[in-house]
Design a protein around this motif. Sequence first.
Motif, short mmCIF file in Angstrom:
data_model
loop_
_atom_site.label_atom_id
_atom_site.label_comp_id
_atom_site.label_asym_id
_atom_site.label_seq_id
_atom_site.Cartn_x
_atom_site.Cartn_y
_atom_site.Cartn_z
N THR A 257 -8.88 17.72 19.15
CA THR A 257 -8.68 16.55 18.30
C THR A 257 -7.21 16.45 17.94
O THR A 257 -6.61 17.43 17.51
CB THR A 257 -9.53 16.65 17.02
N VAL A 258 -6.62 15.28 18.16
CA VAL A 258 -5.22 15.07 17.78
C VAL A 258 -5.18 14.40 16.41
O VAL A 258 -6.17 13.89 15.93
CB VAL A 258 -4.48 14.20 18.82
N ARG A 259 -4.01 14.44 15.81
CA ARG A 259 -3.87 13.86 14.48
C ARG A 259 -3.02 12.59 14.51
O ARG A 259 -1.95 12.58 15.13
CB ARG A 259 -3.26 14.87 13.51
N LEU A 260 -3.51 11.56 13.86
CA LEU A 260 -2.73 10.35 13.62
C LEU A 260 -2.43 10.33 12.13
O LEU A 260 -3.32 10.14 11.30
CB LEU A 260 -3.53 9.10 14.02
N LEU A 261 -1.17 10.58 11.81
CA LEU A 261 -0.74 10.63 10.41
C LEU A 261 -0.16 9.28 10.03
O LEU A 261 0.65 8.71 10.78
CB LEU A 261 0.34 11.71 10.23
N VAL A 262 -0.55 8.79 8.89
CA VAL A 262 0.03 7.52 8.42
C VAL A 262 0.59 7.74 7.02
O VAL A 262 -0.08 8.28 6.14
CB VAL A 262 -1.01 6.37 8.45
N CYS A 263 1.85 7.36 6.87
CA CYS A 263 2.50 7.48 5.57
C CYS A 263 1.94 6.38 4.68
O CYS A 263 2.25 5.20 4.87
CB CYS A 263 4.00 7.35 5.72
N ALA A 264 1.11 6.77 3.73
CA ALA A 264 0.40 5.78 2.91
C ALA A 264 1.18 5.41 1.65
O ALA A 264 0.73 4.59 0.86
CB ALA A 264 -0.98 6.32 2.52
N THR A 265 2.34 5.98 1.46
CA THR A 265 3.13 5.69 0.26
C THR A 265 4.34 4.82 0.57
O THR A 265 5.12 4.48 -0.32
CB THR A 265 3.62 7.00 -0.40
N CYS A 266 4.49 4.43 1.84
CA CYS A 266 5.72 3.72 2.24
C CYS A 266 5.81 2.34 1.59
O CYS A 266 4.86 1.57 1.60
CB CYS A 266 5.75 3.57 3.76
N ARG A 267 6.98 2.06 1.08
CA ARG A 267 7.22 0.72 0.50
C ARG A 267 7.90 -0.19 1.51
O ARG A 267 8.02 -1.40 1.28
CB ARG A 267 8.09 0.84 -0.74
N ALA A 268 8.41 0.39 2.58
CA ALA A 268 9.01 -0.40 3.66
C ALA A 268 10.03 -1.40 3.14
O ALA A 268 10.14 -2.52 3.66
CB ALA A 268 7.92 -1.10 4.49
N GLY A 269 10.73 -1.02 2.11
CA GLY A 269 11.80 -1.87 1.59
C GLY A 269 11.32 -3.03 0.74
O GLY A 269 12.13 -3.82 0.25
N GLU A 270 10.00 -3.14 0.54
CA GLU A 270 9.47 -4.24 -0.27
C GLU A 270 9.48 -3.88 -1.75
O GLU A 270 9.34 -2.71 -2.11
CB GLU A 270 8.00 -4.53 0.11
N ALA A 271 9.63 -4.90 -2.59
CA ALA A 271 9.43 -4.67 -4.02
C ALA A 271 7.94 -4.42 -4.25
O ALA A 271 7.09 -5.03 -3.59
CB ALA A 271 9.88 -5.90 -4.80
N VAL A 272 7.64 -3.48 -5.15
CA VAL A 272 6.24 -3.17 -5.44
C VAL A 272 5.67 -4.30 -6.31
O VAL A 272 6.27 -4.70 -7.30
CB VAL A 272 6.12 -1.82 -6.17
N GLU A 273 4.50 -4.81 -5.89
CA GLU A 273 3.86 -5.89 -6.65
C GLU A 273 2.67 -5.31 -7.41
O GLU A 273 1.89 -4.54 -6.86
CB GLU A 273 3.34 -6.97 -5.70
N ASP A 274 2.56 -5.73 -8.66
CA ASP A 274 1.44 -5.27 -9.48
C ASP A 274 0.12 -5.59 -8.80
O ASP A 274 -0.11 -6.73 -8.36
CB ASP A 274 1.46 -5.98 -10.84
N GLY A 275 -0.72 -4.59 -8.70
CA GLY A 275 -2.07 -4.84 -8.21
C GLY A 275 -2.19 -4.96 -6.70
O GLY A 275 -3.29 -5.11 -6.18
#
Lengths: 120, 120
Positions: B2-20
């Motif tokens: 089994t191989v692993r697909l890791l996904v960075c789930a905290t990335c903001r990708a340069g976007e401003a964080v929006e409430d909710g």
Amino acid sequence: MTVRLLVCATCRAGEAVEDGRPVPGARLAAALEAGGAPDGVALQRVECLSACGQGCAVALCAPGRWSYVYGRLTEADAPDILTGAAAYAAAPDGLVPWRERPAIFRKQSLARLPPIGEPE
Amino acid sequence: MTVRLLVCATCRAGEAVEDGRPVPGARLAAALEAGGAPDGVALQRVECLSACGQGCAVALCAPGRWSYVYGRLTEADAPDILTGAAAYAAAPDGLVPWRERPAIFRKQSLARLPPIGEPE
């Protein structure tokens, strides 16, 4: 444990290739070799780290440790790369405290990967 | 294997964080989970792949194989990421022929690392 410092020796780093002059990756590799690998670090030239758009690039890795890839490097960075590699080798788990990392490692990370093993 | 697909789930990708609204990395992770991991692929959220300047990012890795990190991804890329992960899992050594890789994997590589083992 000996850790590996991989240097992409084929990187052109966006430069035009000049006759008779090594490409930037080869110059970085030569500067690292001239500086000498620190204790516990095996320096290894590789053909491509697929970070061509952010070259030159190096990577630090070892079994059971986080791996790190750094980019936008030049031969002038060789001393700091070797210092950072020594710190990685000396940290039992490869996790070097943030403030003890060279500035180029703090600011020019391309990626890191958790220790590679079978999925939990 | 089994191989692993890791996904960075905290990335903001340069976007401003929006409430909710989940950050881009969480939206990509959710899209991948909704698509469903292919056979032989373990999908895993991770906190940071240190590719923040080129996020969102995912990585493919497994013991004894080349590792790959891809960036500049969005949730719209989830189907192609899953297709590419399936091809990686199906290739005995993880080396998928260039033309069989999704375009995002051909064009948005951040780095690759050779199989991690003790130095030769």
